[in-house]
Structures are given as C-alpha cells and as structure tokens.
Design an enzyme around this catalytic site. Structure first.
Site, PDB file in Angstrom:
ATOM      1  N   GLU A 142       4.170  30.598 -32.777  1.00 36.45           N
ATOM      2  CA  GLU A 142       3.326  31.605 -32.129  1.00 36.45           C
ATOM      3  C   GLU A 142       4.146  32.336 -31.064  1.00 36.45           C
ATOM      4  O   GLU A 142       4.806  31.705 -30.259  1.00 36.45           O
ATOM      5  CB  GLU A 142       2.122  30.899 -31.490  1.00 36.45           C
ATOM      6  CG  GLU A 142       1.112  31.848 -30.922  1.00 36.45           C
ATOM      7  CD  GLU A 142       0.770  32.946 -31.920  1.00 36.45           C
ATOM      8  OE1 GLU A 142       0.195  32.647 -32.977  1.00 36.45           O
ATOM      9  OE2 GLU A 142       1.105  34.113 -31.653  1.00 36.45           O
ATOM     10  N   LYS A 201      12.006  30.408 -33.025  1.00 36.58           N
ATOM     11  CA  LYS A 201      11.052  30.313 -31.912  1.00 36.58           C
ATOM     12  C   LYS A 201      11.778  29.898 -30.624  1.00 36.58           C
ATOM     13  O   LYS A 201      11.608  30.509 -29.567  1.00 36.58           O
ATOM     14  CB  LYS A 201       9.951  29.303 -32.266  1.00 36.58           C
ATOM     15  CG  LYS A 201       9.026  28.959 -31.145  1.00 36.58           C
ATOM     16  CD  LYS A 201       8.206  30.146 -30.655  1.00 36.58           C
ATOM     17  CE  LYS A 201       7.462  29.797 -29.390  1.00 36.58           C
ATOM     18  NZ  LYS A 201       6.668  30.865 -28.853  1.00 36.58           N
ATOM     19  N   CYS A 257       6.374  27.605 -21.684  1.00 37.91           N
ATOM     20  CA  CYS A 257       7.325  27.675 -22.805  1.00 37.91           C
ATOM     21  C   CYS A 257       8.797  27.784 -22.418  1.00 37.91           C
ATOM     22  O   CYS A 257       9.627  27.046 -22.951  1.00 37.91           O
ATOM     23  CB  CYS A 257       6.980  28.866 -23.687  1.00 37.91           C
ATOM     24  SG  CYS A 257       5.419  28.639 -24.525  1.00 37.91           S
TER      25      CYS A 257
HETATM   26  C1  UDX Z   1       6.328  33.486 -23.374  1.00 39.68           C
HETATM   27  C2  UDX Z   1       6.843  34.425 -24.471  1.00 39.68           C
HETATM   28  O1  UDX Z   1       6.836  35.776 -23.967  1.00 39.68           O
HETATM   29  C3  UDX Z   1       5.972  34.326 -25.706  1.00 39.68           C
HETATM   30  O2  UDX Z   1       6.532  35.105 -26.754  1.00 39.68           O
HETATM   31  C4  UDX Z   1       5.921  32.861 -26.147  1.00 39.68           C
HETATM   32  O3  UDX Z   1       5.054  32.742 -27.253  1.00 39.68           O
HETATM   33  C5  UDX Z   1       5.428  31.986 -25.018  1.00 39.68           C
HETATM   34  O4  UDX Z   1       6.262  32.167 -23.867  1.00 39.68           O
HETATM   35  P1  UDX Z   1       4.350  33.548 -21.591  1.00 39.68           P
HETATM   36  O5  UDX Z   1       5.041  32.364 -21.022  1.00 39.68           O
HETATM   37  O6  UDX Z   1       2.893  33.489 -21.843  1.00 39.68           O
HETATM   38  O7  UDX Z   1       5.026  33.930 -23.005  1.00 39.68           O
HETATM   39  O8  UDX Z   1       4.578  34.811 -20.619  1.00 39.68           O
HETATM   40  P2  UDX Z   1       5.742  35.887 -20.394  1.00 39.68           P
HETATM   41  O9  UDX Z   1       5.115  37.210 -20.311  1.00 39.68           O
HETATM   42  O10 UDX Z   1       6.830  35.743 -21.372  1.00 39.68           O
HETATM   43  O11 UDX Z   1       6.275  35.515 -18.950  1.00 39.68           O
HETATM   44  C6  UDX Z   1       6.955  34.295 -18.676  1.00 39.68           C
HETATM   45  C7  UDX Z   1       7.415  34.273 -17.238  1.00 39.68           C
HETATM   46  O12 UDX Z   1       8.462  35.212 -17.023  1.00 39.68           O
HETATM   47  C8  UDX Z   1       6.326  34.635 -16.218  1.00 39.68           C
HETATM   48  O13 UDX Z   1       6.445  33.787 -15.100  1.00 39.68           O
HETATM   49  C9  UDX Z   1       6.641  36.056 -15.857  1.00 39.68           C
HETATM   50  O14 UDX Z   1       6.160  36.421 -14.582  1.00 39.68           O
HETATM   51  C10 UDX Z   1       8.163  36.039 -15.909  1.00 39.68           C
HETATM   52  N1  UDX Z   1       8.775  37.346 -16.126  1.00 39.68           N
HETATM   53  C11 UDX Z   1       8.513  38.038 -17.273  1.00 39.68           C
HETATM   54  C12 UDX Z   1       9.648  37.864 -15.176  1.00 39.68           C
HETATM   55  O15 UDX Z   1       9.908  37.253 -14.147  1.00 39.68           O
HETATM   56  N2  UDX Z   1      10.239  39.076 -15.422  1.00 39.68           N
HETATM   57  C13 UDX Z   1      10.009  39.791 -16.564  1.00 39.68           C
HETATM   58  O16 UDX Z   1      10.604  40.892 -16.717  1.00 39.68           O
HETATM   59  C14 UDX Z   1       9.123  39.246 -17.523  1.00 39.68           C
END
Ligand code: UDX
Length: 477
Positions: A142, A201, A257
């Site tokens: 996913e 993944k 993740c």
């Molecule tokens: C992530 C992956 O994006 C997704 O594809 C996978 O299925 C699960 O893990 P998620 O953890 O829900 O998703 O959120 P994501 O939007 O990826 O953000 C992860 C972390 O990175 C957050 O703490 C976010 O604030 C941080 N982040 C994200 C940054 O610090 N800078 C960015 O530019 C993007």
C-alpha cells in the site's frame, strides 16, 4: 478495504479483527482513526457490501481473497532487535488461514509492509499446516499516505501486484487486477514478481525519506551560511528530473513507515552481507535523528542555555497534519529532550487524544511523575501559548497559520520566542510583531563576509571522505 467495497458494489468485503472495541468503533460513526473523507466512504458501503466483524471463522472461510493487514513493527527483542520487522502477527494469521481452510483455493495477499521474501515464508507456513486446500500468495503493498489516504486510494499513482510465476500465480494476479480495474486505469496497475513487489515498497519509502533527510542536511548548511532552505528547495525542485515534492525541510520525518522500513532494509542488507549498502541507508535515519536533536538543542541554546522551569507551548503532536497518528512523531523526541531540560510543556494538537501523548512520552522513558509535573494538555493553541516563553510548531496543521499572533504575543513572556519546525508561519510578520523567530533552514545570524568560510579549516576533518581517484579526474571546467 472500504474503498474497494465502495468502488466494487458486487464484491462482499469483510474486515475481521480480534479486538471487539475496535470493530464496534468501525461499526459506529466514531471511527477508530481520523482520516479525512473516510467516514463518508465507510458509510456508503457499510451494511451493503462492507462488514466489520470479530467472527473469524465466517470471514476467513467465506473469502476467496484474504488481505493480511496486520502490524509489522520493528522487533524490540532478540535477533534483529531494533531493525528487523517483527513477523509474529503475519505468521499467526497465515497459520490461522491455513487451519480454517480445509479445501478449495484461496488467494492470500500481503498488504502489510514486509521484508523481502516474506511471501515464501507465508507459503511455507500454509503448506506445512496439512490442509487439502491450495493457496496463491500475492504481494500488494500500500502506498497511501495518511491524511490523504482516500484521495490516494481513489486516484493512485500506481497499484503494485507481485505474484508467483506459474499459471496459478498469474491467474491470482489477474483476479486482483480485476478488483482494482473497477476504478484504476489498467496502465497504472503494475504486475511484477513477488520479490520485486516486496522490495519496491521498502525502496519507495527509503527514497522518499532520503529526500527529506537530504533537504534537512541542506537546511543545516543554510542556517550557517544565510541561504534559505525554501529557496533552495524551489530551485532544486524546478528541475524536472527531481520534481518539487518531498523537499520540505522539517524537524524530521515521522510516521509508522519511513524509519521502520529503512531499518528493515538495513537489516536485509546486513543479512545479505552488503554492509556498505546497509550503512548508506542507515545514514538517512541518522540524519533524521540529528535534525530532531539539532532542533531541541537550538531551543535550549537560543533561550539563554536554559529552559528549566520555562513554559514552552508545543503546537502539534501528530507526525503530520490531518491525522491523529503520533507514531514516530518528531514531537515526541523534541518534547522528551525538553523535559530532560526540565521545561514545562503546554501541548496542543487538534486531533491527538491526551492519553496518546501521555503514552508516547512514557514510551520514550519519561516517568509518569515527571509528565504529571511538567506537562499540561491544552484545548487550543492560544491557551497553550498564554504566559509561555516560547512556542514551537511541531506539526503543520493549517489552523496554526492563521492564529492571531498579535494577541498571542501580547499574552506571552518577553522575549517571546518562536521555533517553527515546519516552516509554515510568516516569519517576517512575526518579527514585526516582536517575536524572536528561529526556523529550520534559515539564517541564524546574518552572514556579513562569506569569504570568512574559505579561510576556516574544516571543524570535523574526519567527516569528509577522500574521493577515489578516477579516470574522469580531468581539470574541472
Ligand atoms: C508514507 C509514504 O508517503 C506512503 O507512500 C507510504 O505508504 C507510507 O509512508 P505517511 O507516513 O503517511 O506515508 O506520510 P508522508 O506524507 O509520507 O510523510 C511522512 C513524514 O515526512 C511526515 O512526518 C511528514 O511531515 C514528513 N515530510 C514529508 C517532511 O518532513 N517533508 C516533506 O517534504 C514531506
């Protein structure tokens, strides 16, 4: 599963969980997780072709396709502790499926993120139980992100399905392709071998996290040189080969993740005797830890080297906006470090429940007595900031951008500090109100003479690696 049910009315979807309270919540209008748009999707299909139950026998026996969607946390004990994924729940479920399936053919889908080759482990388990039934095992990782889960699922960049190479395996892949084809264009459904799917993944999350660690590494240089990390991100992201996404500097990535999957990848590399590759990916996590530490240390340093008995407002505790999830949230580490320094914390998050914050702080070693003495939970950002010496933005909730900062400033102790760990506030406006503003990736002091840098020897010469001499070492243009 709710999206599958909503998009495929003729498919009956049953979600089974052992936890009765959780199933009750899924059957109510107070779902056990907060996710924009989810309730609408659930209510559209619930009772029609979407069911939530604790009845294991009915749900497993009746199904043609079973998605294993259990936790695979990082192991906290034994071999691989701190890096390997704990597969005990996967194993339990695989065993139970085989025990309850006495004949016929079932497709088992790995939905949980798992180590590469987990599929073969599931195959081995189900083959050893001694049932007459046959099984196909698919990997279908996913890629949704929290906070945007519903739109990610409605309109995915791709759906990935890995299956076994033989005829039965290919037929199983087709069956799952047919499910997703109800709403996902066929060209966005990628089919591969099981191992490619499992590795993709882990690799996708590692690449995303690596981009954040890379821009965070650049943010440290920005703070020392006067460059602005947002400007650098924009300039880098304008390159079509790189693209603008995932280049937002922050107090560090969180979520269930990224860290877990990278550590899992590191462990895989170690097991495969690829120490250089393991080291490479491990640095992404180390850089994230460094960013969090830098942030909290900077708070202490800026506030005259002590935060003891000072009141600090923590705005946001979730690992990102639009979710109540706090797993691996940088806020936990920063709060832990500030509590070590005996700061008083006033924490506000619009979606994280109070007991969750308490549990998270206890999990990292803060005693409940210390939490009771030093932490209070607030019901609004303005309340959290009243009388505080500093406010720290830990989560990029939209509501923080539009707070009445003049009123907040008036209610705070002076000098009033702002530490923006998400780069979401209008720093010039805050400075004009009178705040002392510190943010990730922006100059701490105005640099008058850049020539200064070139006269300074490196402070940590050991940190640089001598490049290997290569054929291309011709004079630079
Ligand atoms: C992530 C992956 O994006 C997704 O594809 C996978 O299925 C699960 O893990 P998620 O953890 O829900 O998703 O959120 P994501 O939007 O990826 O953000 C992860 C972390 O990175 C957050 O703490 C976010 O604030 C941080 N982040 C994200 C940054 O610090 N800078 C960015 O530019 C993007």
């Amino acid at each position: 599963m709710s999206v599958i049910a909503a998009k495929c009315p003729e498919i009956r979807v049953t979600v089974f969980d052992l936890n009765q309270a959780r199933i009750n919540a899924w059957n109510s209008d107070s779902l056990p997780i907060y996710e924009p748009g989810l309730l609408e999707v659930v209510t559209q299909a619930r009772g029609r072709n979407l069911f939530f139950t604790t009845n294991e026998v009915d749900s497993i026996c009746a199904a043609d396709i079973i998605f294993i969607s259990v936790n695979t946390p990082t192991k906290t004990y034994g071999v691989g502790k701190g890096r390997a994924a704990d597969l005990k729940y996967i194993e339990m479920v695989a065993r139970r499926i085989a025990e309850l399936t006495v004949s016929g053919h079932k497709i088992i889908v790995e939905k949980s993120t798992v180590p590469v080759r987990c599929c073969s482990a599931i195959r081995k388990i189900v083959s050893s139980v001694g049932t007459q039934a046959t099984f196909s095992i698919l990997s279908n990782p996913e890629f949704l992100a929290e906070g945007t889960a519903i739109s990610d699922l409605f309109n995915p960049d791709r759906v990935l399905i890995g299956g076994e190479d033989d005829e039965v395996g290919q037929a199983a892949i087709q069956k799952l392709v047919d499910v997703y084809s109800h709403w996902v264009p066929r060209e966005r459904i990628i089919t591969t071998s099981v191992w490619s799917s499992e590795l993709s993944k882990l690799a996708a999350n590692a690449f995303l996290a690596q981009r954040i660690s890379s821009i965070n590494a650049i943010s440290a240089i920005c703070e020392e040189t006067g460059a602005d990390v947002d400007e650098v991100s924009r300039a880098i992201g304008a390159d079509g080969r790189l693209g603008p996404k995932f280049l937002k500097a922050s107090v560090g990535f969180g979520g269930s993740c990224f860290q877990k999957d990278i550590l899992n990848l590191v462990y895989l590399c170690e097991c495969l005797n690829l120490p250089e590759v393991a080291h490479y990916w491990n640095e992404v996590v180390k850089m994230n830890d460094y960013q969090r530490k830098r942030f909290s240390e900077n708070i202490v340093k800026t506030m005259f080297d002590t935060v003891s008995d000072k009141l600090i407002a923590i705005l946001g505790f979730a690992f990102k906006k639009d979710t109540g999830d706090t797993r691996e949230s940088s806020a936990i580490n920063v709060c832990g470090a500030l509590l070590e320094e005996c700061a008083n914390l006033r924490i506000y998050d619009p979606k994280v429940p109070a007991n969750q914050i308490q549990d998270d702080l206890e999990y990292i070693g803060c005693s409940s007595d210390k939490i009771k003495r030093l932490v209070t939970l607030q019901s609004s950002a303005a309340e959290a900031c009243r009388g505080a010496h500093a406010l720290c933005v830990m989560t990029e909730w939209d509501e923080f951008k539009t707070l009445d900062f003049q009123a907040i400033y008036d209610s705070m102790k002076k000098p009033a500090f702002v530490f923006d760990g998400r780069l979401i506030l209008n720093h010039e406006q805050l400075r004009s109100i009178g705040f002392e503003v510190f943010c990730i990736g922006k100059a701490r002091v105005r640099v008058e003479s850049p020539a200064f840098f070139f006269n300074e020897p490196p402070k940590t010469p050991g940190a640089t690696v001598s490049p290997t001499k290569s054929k291309n070492d011709s004079p630079k243009k």
